[in-house]
Design an enzyme around this catalytic site. Structure first.
Site, PDB file in Angstrom:
ATOM      1  N   GLY B  59      20.212  14.958 -80.044  1.00  0.00           N
ATOM      2  CA  GLY B  59      19.362  16.407 -80.383  1.00  0.00           C
ATOM      3  C   GLY B  59      18.113  16.056 -80.020  1.00  0.00           C
ATOM      4  O   GLY B  59      17.728  15.771 -79.002  1.00  0.00           O
ATOM      5  N   SER B  60      17.224  17.109 -80.592  1.00  0.00           N
ATOM      6  CA  SER B  60      15.863  17.377 -80.146  1.00  0.00           C
ATOM      7  C   SER B  60      14.908  16.210 -80.040  1.00  0.00           C
ATOM      8  O   SER B  60      15.143  15.396 -80.875  1.00  0.00           O
ATOM      9  CB  SER B  60      15.289  18.333 -81.093  1.00  0.00           C
ATOM     10  OG  SER B  60      13.911  18.625 -80.741  1.00  0.00           O
ATOM     11  N   SER B  61      14.293  16.444 -78.750  1.00  0.00           N
ATOM     12  CA  SER B  61      13.044  15.465 -78.667  1.00  0.00           C
ATOM     13  C   SER B  61      11.974  15.589 -79.663  1.00  0.00           C
ATOM     14  O   SER B  61      11.392  14.147 -79.509  1.00  0.00           O
ATOM     15  CB  SER B  61      12.529  15.811 -77.044  1.00  0.00           C
ATOM     16  OG  SER B  61      11.795  16.874 -77.379  1.00  0.00           O
TER      17      SER B  61
END
Lengths: 384, 127
Positions: B59-61
């Site tokens: 998922g998100s950085s």
């Protein structure tokens, strides 16, 4: 991972605390990805700008860092929480506004271009083919590798920050030509191929694939669908690029059954109180297309349209802002559907959007339900 | 067992195993350290003050900032053991001084919930 003498001494703190921290991050990700050395990168795109995502810890960290840190390469930044020009209309928490401005100031002080956009690939001139960059925003990393002919790993907020501070990144994974060839093909067996289908396909592919995936059977892949595919893929997994057409190796199908399964996970409502367009933010081409599709009709409910500030002048000069305002839409710059405090569960139960990525974050972070509809459907059903 | 060191350090504590990958941004509350993803096998559990064991991050950085926030809010794991270290987890641990190691599959699978272990992410061993 081998370091040069210069890099070793920076890691040991001989060039200051900031560079030591940056090299500590680069060494950790180098070890994690089995890199052989550090290589130069020309452009860093940073995530970790929205106060909703990085919180007080992040705000204080950046404020401290910006006292003496300077970015060494071109550095652009992701959206923040709101549009500064319209912030007074939204009754946001005063603390949010203050902390967000502090984050903004820290990035600008370190030398970032205040782009506040998740589509750097669409609003900046691209460096030449094969250039190594360091993109943290996942949809941008995937778009850069797959469409823009650039090379980046799917960076984290801190790894891209470390690249901005040093101009370097570990040579590993998708930075190495050998690792870019996919060993899994996903065969698309669904129609019609609108941006929802492509977003769901991306979400499915992200869960199934390693670093790189091939997609076959695509039809009508326009810019909107392509952005949706990249964003969906970046949300669910760690895959950082795709190629089009069948490759050797394992093959799996994305059929109606798989599509329905993914849609059931993300589409949690049959209707919505407001409409949001843009995650990723809409570029000029999509704004122009939206105006053409509206043909004088008006939205039945509040509609937020998220864009990068870079195209504000063109939107005005082409008269699109007047037309969208007439239709009851609201263009918001510098921010995006994902994690904006403008969508507040205190007064909104469900949101209509054409963004699969937005659907995931609206549900998990904003806590509202989502009704997924293509732009075509939104214009058909949500305007009069 | 021998492990690969990603972020150096030493920590001793009880193991908390997750079956599924972890999405730090969407899945973990950065203030309380509670798992808030209803679909995750650790839903409702506190990940702080444990040796957190999970296959990899997804998922998100921005999840790297979640790890940093957990440390800031004293809700961070004491150390992390992964099967495959991803960039988000590695960079988040590096900036937060949380020891991070990668274990071989057989060793990884031998770690059990509640087991007291010492993660020596200097020598590259789990005792």
């Amino acid at each position: 991972m081998e370091l040069t003498k210069e890099e070793e001494s920076a890691l040991d703190g001989k060039h200051g605390e900031t560079l030591a921290l940056a090299y500590r991050i680069l060494v950790a990700i180098g070890e994690a990805t089995n890199a052989d050395k550090l290589i130069p990168v020309e452009w860093a795109h940073l995530s970790g700008v929205n106060y909703n995502t990085i919180g007080d810890a992040g705000e204080e960290f950046l404020s401290h860092l910006s006292k003496d840190a300077k970015f060494r390469i071109k550095t652009t930044v992701n959206p923040m929480g709101f549009d500064s020009d319209n912030v007074s209309k939204f009754h946001l928490d005063e603390e949010f506004v203050t902390k967000q401005q502090s984050i903004r100031n820290s990035y600008v002080k370190m030398g970032a271009t205040p782009s506040f956009s998740c589509i750097p690939y669409e609003i900046f001139e691209l460096p030449k083919n094969g250039t190594q960059v360091s993109f943290a925003e996942s949809n941008a990393a995937i778009y850069a590798n797959s469409i823009s002919a650039l090379k980046t790993n799917k960076e984290s907020a801190f790894s891209a920050l470390a690249s901005a501070l040093t101009g370097k990144s570990p040579h590993s994974d998708l930075r190495d030509e050998e690792n870019r060839k996919p060993n899994l093909t996903i065969r698309m067996k669904t129609e019609p191929a609108d941006e929802i289908t492509y977003g769901l396909l991306g979400y499915f592919a992200g869960k199934e694939a390693g670093s790189s995936v091939a997609i076959s059977g695509t039809k009508g892949l326009d810019r909107r669908s392509c952005k949706s595919l990249c964003a969906g893929m970046g949300t669910s997994g760690s895959c950082g690029m795709f190629t089009l057409g069948e490759e050797e190796g394992e093959k799996i199908d994305f059929d109606y059954k798989e599509m329905a399964r993914v849609k059931d996970e993300l589409n949690t409502s049959e209707s919505g109180d407001i409409i949001t367009l843009g995650s990723p933010q809409l570029g000029l081409e999509e704004i122009s297309d939206l105006v053409a599709k509206l043909k004088g009709r008006s939205f039945r409910k509040q509609c937020m349209i998220f864009c990068p500030r870079a195209i504000q002048g063109q939107i005005r000069n082409l008269g699109y802002d007047k037309e969208l305002t007439r239709a009851g839409g609201e263009i918001l710059y510098d921010c995006c559907t994902c994690l904006t405090p403008l969508v507040d569960k205190e007064n909104i139960d469900a949101v209509v959007t054409n963004s699969v990525k937005g659907a995931y974050y609206l549900k998990t972070s904003n806590g509202v339900d989502v009704n997924l509809k293509s732009l075509h459907q939104i214009v058909e059903e949500e305007t009069k | 067992m021998n492990v690969k060191v990603i972020v150096r350090g030493k920590a001793k504590g009880a193991v908390l195993c997750a079956q599924k990958p972890v999405n730090f941004l969407g899945g973990i509350d950065k203030k309380t350290g509670l798992v808030r993803d209803e679909k995750h096998d650790l839903f409702g559990k506190f990940i702080g003050n444990k040796i957190l064991v999970f296959p990899n991050g997804v998922g998100s950085s921005v999840g790297a900032y979640t790890i940093y926030s957990l440390k800031y809010n004293q809700s961070a794991p004491l150390a992390i053991v992964c099967l495959k270290a991803d960039i988000t987890t590695a960079s988040g641990c590096a900036i937060s001084d949380i020891p991070l190691v990668v274990a071989e599959k057989k060793d990884y699978e031998s770690l059990k919930n509640g087991q007291e272990i010492l993660v020596d992410a200097i020598e590259g061993k789990i005792l």
